[in-house]
Scaffold this motif. Structure first.
Motif, short mmCIF file in Angstrom:
data_model
loop_
_atom_site.label_atom_id
_atom_site.label_comp_id
_atom_site.label_asym_id
_atom_site.label_seq_id
_atom_site.Cartn_x
_atom_site.Cartn_y
_atom_site.Cartn_z
N ILE A 280 1.06 -1.08 0.05
CA ILE A 280 -0.02 -0.09 0.00
C ILE A 280 0.90 1.19 -0.07
CG2 ILE A 280 -1.56 1.49 1.37
CD1 ILE A 280 -2.66 -1.37 2.30
N GLY A 281 1.92 1.36 0.90
CA GLY A 281 2.78 2.61 0.84
C GLY A 281 3.32 2.78 -0.43
N TYR A 282 3.91 1.66 -0.99
CA TYR A 282 4.48 2.06 -2.38
C TYR A 282 3.78 2.56 -3.31
CZ TYR A 282 3.99 -1.48 -6.28
OH TYR A 282 3.69 -2.22 -7.30
N LYS A 283 2.48 1.88 -3.51
CA LYS A 283 1.49 2.36 -4.25
C LYS A 283 0.90 3.88 -4.07
CE LYS A 283 0.13 -2.13 -6.04
NZ LYS A 283 0.57 -2.10 -7.40
N LEU A 284 0.56 3.92 -2.81
CA LEU A 284 0.22 5.57 -2.57
C LEU A 284 1.44 6.44 -2.89
CD1 LEU A 284 -1.10 5.31 1.03
CD2 LEU A 284 -2.31 6.05 -0.75
N THR A 285 2.64 6.17 -2.79
CA THR A 285 3.50 7.09 -3.11
C THR A 285 3.50 7.31 -4.58
OG1 THR A 285 4.82 6.40 -1.08
CG2 THR A 285 6.09 7.47 -2.68
N GLN A 286 3.62 6.10 -5.21
CA GLN A 286 3.75 6.06 -6.80
C GLN A 286 2.64 6.88 -7.42
OE1 GLN A 286 2.96 2.25 -8.62
NE2 GLN A 286 4.04 2.89 -10.44
N ARG A 287 1.40 6.53 -6.79
CA ARG A 287 0.20 7.34 -7.38
C ARG A 287 0.02 8.69 -6.99
NH1 ARG A 287 -0.19 4.38 -11.92
NH2 ARG A 287 -0.36 2.13 -11.46
N LEU A 288 0.11 9.19 -5.64
CA LEU A 288 -0.08 10.49 -5.06
C LEU A 288 0.92 11.30 -5.40
CD1 LEU A 288 -2.50 9.62 -2.07
CD2 LEU A 288 -3.02 9.81 -4.48
N ALA A 289 2.28 10.79 -5.19
CA ALA A 289 3.47 11.73 -5.13
C ALA A 289 3.98 11.69 -6.63
CB ALA A 289 4.44 11.29 -4.39
N LYS A 290 3.35 10.91 -7.52
CA LYS A 290 3.83 10.80 -8.76
C LYS A 290 5.17 10.34 -8.91
CE LYS A 290 0.51 13.86 -11.10
NZ LYS A 290 -0.36 13.55 -9.96
N ALA A 291 5.77 9.43 -8.01
CA ALA A 291 6.92 9.00 -7.84
C ALA A 291 7.30 7.82 -8.76
CB ALA A 291 7.26 8.16 -6.23
N GLU A 292 8.49 7.72 -9.25
CA GLU A 292 8.88 6.45 -9.94
C GLU A 292 9.21 5.39 -9.04
OE1 GLU A 292 12.57 7.93 -12.06
OE2 GLU A 292 11.72 9.73 -12.18
N ALA A 293 8.73 4.24 -9.44
CA ALA A 293 8.83 2.92 -8.83
C ALA A 293 9.58 1.89 -9.29
CB ALA A 293 7.40 2.47 -8.17
N TYR A 294 10.66 1.61 -9.03
CA TYR A 294 11.43 0.37 -9.70
C TYR A 294 11.51 -0.87 -8.64
CZ TYR A 294 12.98 4.48 -12.51
OH TYR A 294 12.86 5.79 -13.18
N GLY A 295 10.76 -1.74 -9.36
CA GLY A 295 10.60 -2.94 -8.59
C GLY A 295 9.50 -3.71 -8.96
#
Length: 330
Positions: A280-295
């Motif tokens: 949940i934490g990585y998906k929240l950060t990816q979607r709401l903060a528009k973060a790049e997620a590698y993994g």
């Protein structure tokens, strides 16, 4: 330079070979064209060359290495080696041949085992369990590693926290409800992975809904014990907790809630108490903060095999291949 551009530049200098077994998936061949075009790594594609080229229409994948299981010259050797590796589990020559000819994931892992490839990336069309099963059966865990786990490198734009907005989130992809010893193992593996990939000193925070005893619960006790174990196992790693997220990454909150901690407010490696919160934490950060997620990037396998999200893009695959190439050199 951005995290992923730095990783790509490091990969370019290594000349590693990565096998991509999901070669009939358009995103895989799109990624292959980009990887070869940018000279990030050599690529092995498993399958019939003509069928792969149909999927890759309009793309230049001519410099890829094509391996057709039906005509692979090393198949007999691989069959024999797989029988030897798994004979205690009832593996026969017939089973091994059927597995290697029918399941590209097993053949890809055997290529890594035999040194034909330096790593493997899959998961665009396969579940995590299917990607990791042959890896754990054939490659097994790295020396000194108790647990295979998975993390995301998160790059948050315009972020003053972490390592200039770069964080590692673990375990966000594999272990459902790790106990204290497993959490400690995840934390120490993640510290090493952050140092290896981001090339910044890791500062590890063990996350909870409690900060330094502010709440009482068995879930909090688990994290407190994990902190104790990790510190005993490697006192040189900057690691502390239990922390709420804001106390971990925001200096003013860390100073207020955990005034005796040298880690509070400075964390760049976030260790979540379970898979639910990590995912949940990585998906929240990816979607709401528009973060790049590698993994999810795996750690703890003897040689690098990395899983992909089934919702990945071709560019995601390129990034994970570059990370895998760097991991293979470490």
């Amino acid at each position: 330079m951005s995290f992923i551009n730095n990783i790509k530049n490091r990969a370019k200098s290594l000349n590693q070979t990565i096998v991509l077994p999901e070669s009939l998936e358009r995103r895989t061949v799109e990624a292959t064209a980009k990887i070869l075009g940018e000279e990030i790594a050599n690529v092995i594609l498993i399958g019939n060359k003509g069928e792969i080229e149909k999927v890759a229409e309009g793309l230049d994948i001519s410099r890829a290495i094509f391996v057709d299981p039906d005509s692979f010259e090393k198949m007999d050797k691989y069959v024999g080696d797989l029988v030897e590796l798994r004979k205690n589990k009832g593996m026969t020559e017939e089973k091994a041949e059927e597995l290697l000819k029918s399941d590209p994931l097993y053949l890809g892992v055997m290529m890594v085992k035999e040194g034909m490839a330096d790593g493997m990336v899959a998961g665009a069309v396969n579940a995590t369990a299917n990607v990791l099963r042959p890896s754990l059966q054939i490659l097994k865990t790295a020396p000194g590693t108790k647990l295979v786990s998975a993390f995301f490198v998160m790059v948050v734009p315009n972020c003053e926290y972490g390592a200039n907005g770069t964080f590692l989130f673990a375990d966000s992809g594999l272990n459902q409800n790790p106990n204290s010893e497993e959490l400690a193992s995840i934390a120490l593996s993640s510290a090493k992975s952050f140092k290896d990939l981001v090339q910044v000193e890791p500062v590890v925070g063990m996350l909870s809904h409690s900060t330094m005893g502010s709440a009482k619960h068995a879930d909090v006790d688990k994290v407190v014990e994990a902190v104790k174990i990790a510190k005993e196992q490697n006192p040189d790693v900057k690691l502390d907790g239990e922390f709420q997220l804001d106390a971990a990454i925001v200096p003013s909150v860390g100073a207020s809630k955990a005034p005796g901690s040298e880690v509070a407010g400075k964390v760049n490696v976030l260790v979540f108490p379970d898979l639910d919160s990590g995912n949940i934490g990585y998906k929240l950060t990816q979607r709401l903060a528009k973060a790049e997620a590698y993994g999810p990037i795996t750690q703890g396998i003897a040689k690098p095999v990395n899983d992909l999200s089934r919702g990945c893009t071709a560019d995601d695959i390129v990034g994970v291949v570059a990370i895998t190439a760097v991991q293979a050199s470490l």
